[in-house]
Design a protein around this motif. Structure first.
Motif, PDB file in Angstrom:
ATOM      1  N   ASP A 357       0.851  -1.188   0.000  1.00 34.54           N
ATOM      2  CA  ASP A 357       0.000   0.000   0.000  1.00 34.54           C
ATOM      3  C   ASP A 357       0.888   1.241   0.000  1.00 34.54           C
ATOM      4  N   TYR A 358       0.256   2.420   0.125  1.00 35.93           N
ATOM      5  CA  TYR A 358       1.053   3.640  -0.019  1.00 35.93           C
ATOM      6  C   TYR A 358       2.002   3.870   1.135  1.00 35.93           C
ATOM      7  N   LYS A 472      -7.321   4.397  -4.210  1.00 31.90           N
ATOM      8  CA  LYS A 472      -8.267   3.711  -3.326  1.00 31.90           C
ATOM      9  C   LYS A 472      -8.739   4.644  -2.219  1.00 31.90           C
ATOM     10  N   HIS A 474      -9.580   6.132   1.243  1.00 37.26           N
ATOM     11  CA  HIS A 474      -8.816   6.022   2.486  1.00 37.26           C
ATOM     12  C   HIS A 474      -9.541   5.106   3.467  1.00 37.26           C
ATOM     13  N   ARG A 475      -8.792   4.262   4.141  1.00 41.78           N
ATOM     14  CA  ARG A 475      -9.409   3.284   5.061  1.00 41.78           C
ATOM     15  C   ARG A 475     -10.052   3.956   6.262  1.00 41.78           C
ATOM     16  N   GLU A 482      -5.898   7.144  -0.480  1.00 37.77           N
ATOM     17  CA  GLU A 482      -4.563   6.824   0.007  1.00 37.77           C
ATOM     18  C   GLU A 482      -3.559   7.126  -1.099  1.00 37.77           C
ATOM     19  N   TYR A 497      -0.134   5.772  -5.137  1.00 37.33           N
ATOM     20  CA  TYR A 497      -1.414   5.446  -4.491  1.00 37.33           C
ATOM     21  C   TYR A 497      -1.382   4.030  -3.952  1.00 37.33           C
ATOM     22  N   THR A 498      -2.280   3.793  -2.980  1.00 38.01           N
ATOM     23  CA  THR A 498      -2.854   2.467  -2.844  1.00 38.01           C
ATOM     24  C   THR A 498      -3.888   2.385  -3.958  1.00 38.01           C
ATOM     25  N   PRO A 541      -4.686  -6.378  -3.794  1.00 40.20           N
ATOM     26  CA  PRO A 541      -4.267  -5.114  -3.170  1.00 40.20           C
ATOM     27  C   PRO A 541      -2.895  -4.711  -3.724  1.00 40.20           C
ATOM     28  N   GLY A 543       0.075  -1.410  -4.589  1.00 34.94           N
ATOM     29  CA  GLY A 543       0.587  -0.044  -4.512  1.00 34.94           C
ATOM     30  C   GLY A 543       1.281   0.307  -5.813  1.00 34.94           C
TER      31      GLY A 543
END
Length: 576
Positions: A357-358, A472, A474-475, A482, A497-498, A541, A543
């Motif tokens: 991820d980012y 994506k 943001h969680r 992200e 990015y993610t 998933p 990045g």
């Protein structure tokens, strides 16, 4: 006059051809490059202080400095000393000791003296440590003749290639009168010349080839421009880059550093398990970034196509296909304005890693930047446009809306309301604020308030969703994505990015882009149905990151214009 020079040299070429001499031969046997000769007989000089003792042989003035030939007290060797005139008065036959930094300038060991000293090493000890005696080794070398000084019975010149220059010495007693005169009549500055001879050192220590034989390898019909040493005419330098490379060692060094940076980048990504791939430059859909595309036409298929604005969607499709780590270094094309940081065609690297991820990419990016700096310039502290940048410390992380709130006192919700953002943009003087789309307003407000302060390496993070259609959600906040941009000295160097891997969410983002396009945003993306179908098969998933190679090289070489670091930048037609 230039035309007279061209005609004169053309006549010389015709005369040689009539005499059976080919002024453009097919081959010349080279035993050494100019650089390899120098490396063999010139040891690297450490950046430290030396005290050198000798007797002044000759003194000359240049601007506010003295240029001194300092000879050894007992051995027939010399060293060059440069010292400010404010340091004192100097005259021949003075026995003296100078203290300063030792460098190699134009092939000569040179002491950049700062002051006088009491005790020091003899000149010959310094010379023997760094200047190796070539002992008349036979060599055959070639390069461009950039200087030739005929002194009647002898002539000194210099050959140059991409890595530097080497002195050559024509002597009438060695060549014979006929061969010597032929050399002086035949050779001009600018010609490509091959020479065979023996290496020796002059009294001042400069490594030199005493020419035993020579051959004209390519006649330069055009004389180099006036004052071509250190050529400063920007239009001429960019339009005729080959002249710039002949004239300016700094230009050659920039492109060597560029090559080293790309090599370092490849080594890093390969070491992390990334595979290099190639994706189409001609694309049927202009997508993968927010930019205005170049349009062309495919005759056989009778369809309009676009020069790619980014390889992003194709690279993510490869991750769908099972290549978990991929990268591509290549040209992108964006039909936009030209300024000191933008060229319509430019080089980027984009890389994508499944199961990252980012946050992972921020760590990876710091590691990558440090490797490139050490591999190219040898330090983590550099100067760019007068600003010292320090890459040795952890990079700052600055959320997008936190930065705006700190500067304006207004929170995220204020800026996400389009009317509030527009009225505020008008108040602070954003040009054309009444016609910009919401995403453009946010972009311009960030530039206006924040970018000027981003000097040291900074990750700007957590962008508004409307600015990032491929990132994506943001969680922790559905209004954000992200994403980060790496900003150095107010310039965007990287964007990551993610990656958005929900096909339904991605379709909705593309549809929003169509609305932006309908509202007048020429940079908004089109829908790419092929990419959406790929997402429906499942993108893990992931990045992803893009780094602008040209801006990276600007930073590494302390260049203020992108045209300095692109060999052949886009220019208006000559005379337009």
């Amino acid at each position: 006059m230039p035309e007279e020079v061209i005609e004169s040299r053309k006549k010389l070429v015709q005369m040689l051809k009539k005499e059976g001499v080919n002024p453009y031969p097919h081959k010349f046997e080279v035993t050494e490059t100019l650089d390899s000769v120098r490396k063999k007989y010139e040891r690297p000089v450490p950046e430290e202080k030396f005290r050198i003792k000798g007797k002044i042989k000759r003194v000359s003035k240049r601007e506010d400095k003295y240029i001194i030939r300092l000879s050894d007290l007992s051995e027939p060797v010399e060293i060059q000393v440069i010292i400010p005139q404010s340091a004192g008065r100097f005259s021949p036959n003075m026995e003296i000791t100078f203290e300063g930094i030792l460098k190699r300038i134009d092939g000569k060991l040179t002491l950049l003296a700062e002051k006088l000293s009491e005790e020091g090493e003899p000149v010959y000890q310094i010379k023997s440590r760094f200047d190796i005696d070539p002992q008349r080794e036979s060599v055959s070398v070639a390069g461009r003749l950039i200087a030739l000084r005929d002194q009647g019975k002898a002539a000194f010149g210099h050959l140059q290639d991409a890595d530097g220059k080497l002195q050559i010495y024509f002597r009438k007693d060695t060549l014979g009168e006929e061969k010597y005169n032929q050399a002086m009549e035949l050779l001009d500055v600018g010609d490509i010349v091959g020479v065979k001879g023996e290496l020796f050192r002059t009294m001042t220590g400069e490594l030199t080839v005493e020419v035993k034989d020579f051959q004209l390898l390519a006649k330069s019909l055009r004389a180099l421009p006036e004052k071509w040493h250190g050529l400063k005419d920007v239009e001429l330098r960019y339009r005729h880059r080959y002249i710039d490379l002949i004239a300016n060692p700094k230009a050659r060094e920039i492109f060597k550093i560029r090559s080293k940076a790309i090599k370092s980048l490849r080594e890093f990504l390969e070491s992390k398990g990334f595979m290099e791939v190639e994706t189409p430059i001609l694309q049927s859909v202009a997508s993968g970034a927010m930019a205005r595309p170049f349009i062309t036409h495919h005759n056989a298929l009778d369809m309009d196509m676009y020069l790619r604005i980014a390889p992003e969607l194709y690279l993510k499709m490869l991750v769908v296909g099972g290549f978990n780590r991929v990268y591509e270094i290549g040209r992108n094309f964006r039909n936009e304005g030209i300024d000191t940081t933008h060229n319509p065609e430019f080089t980027m690297v984009e890389f994508y890693a499944a199961y990252m991820d980012y946050y992972d990419l921020m760590e990876l990016t710091e590691e990558l930047m440090r490797k490139i700096l050490l591999d190219t310039v040898g330090t983590l502290k550099i100067t760019w446009e007068g600003v010292e940048l320090d890459f040795s410390k952890p990079f700052r992380r600055l959320p997008f809306f936190d930065a705006l709130k700190e500067k304006t006192g207004k929170d995220k919700q204020f800026f996400l309301d389009e009317n509030s953002a527009r009225e505020f943009a008008k108040e602070v003087g954003i040009p054309k604020a009444e016609t910009l789309t919401h995403l453009k307003l946010l972009d311009k407000l960030f530039e206006h308030f924040i970018e000027e302060d981003l000097i040291q390496p900074t990750f700007v993070t957590d962008f508004p969703k409307i600015l990032s259609p491929l990132a994506k959600t943001h969680r922790d906040d559905p209004d954000l994505v992200e994403r980060f941009e790496l900003i150095v000295n107010k310039q965007e160097i990287a964007n990551a990015y993610t990656e958005l891997n929900d096909p339904e969410d991605q379709r909705e983002r593309f549809l929003q882009q169509l609305k932006e396009k309908a509202a007048g945003d020429e940079e908004a993306m089109d829908i790419d149905e092929n990419f959406l179908m790929a997402l429906e098969y499942g993108l893990p998933p992931t990045g992803g990151e893009g780094i602008g190679i040209d801006r990276l090289v600007m930073m590494l070489t302390d260049s203020s214009s992108i045209r300095e670091v692109i060999l052949f930048p886009t220019l208006r037609p000559e005379g337009d």
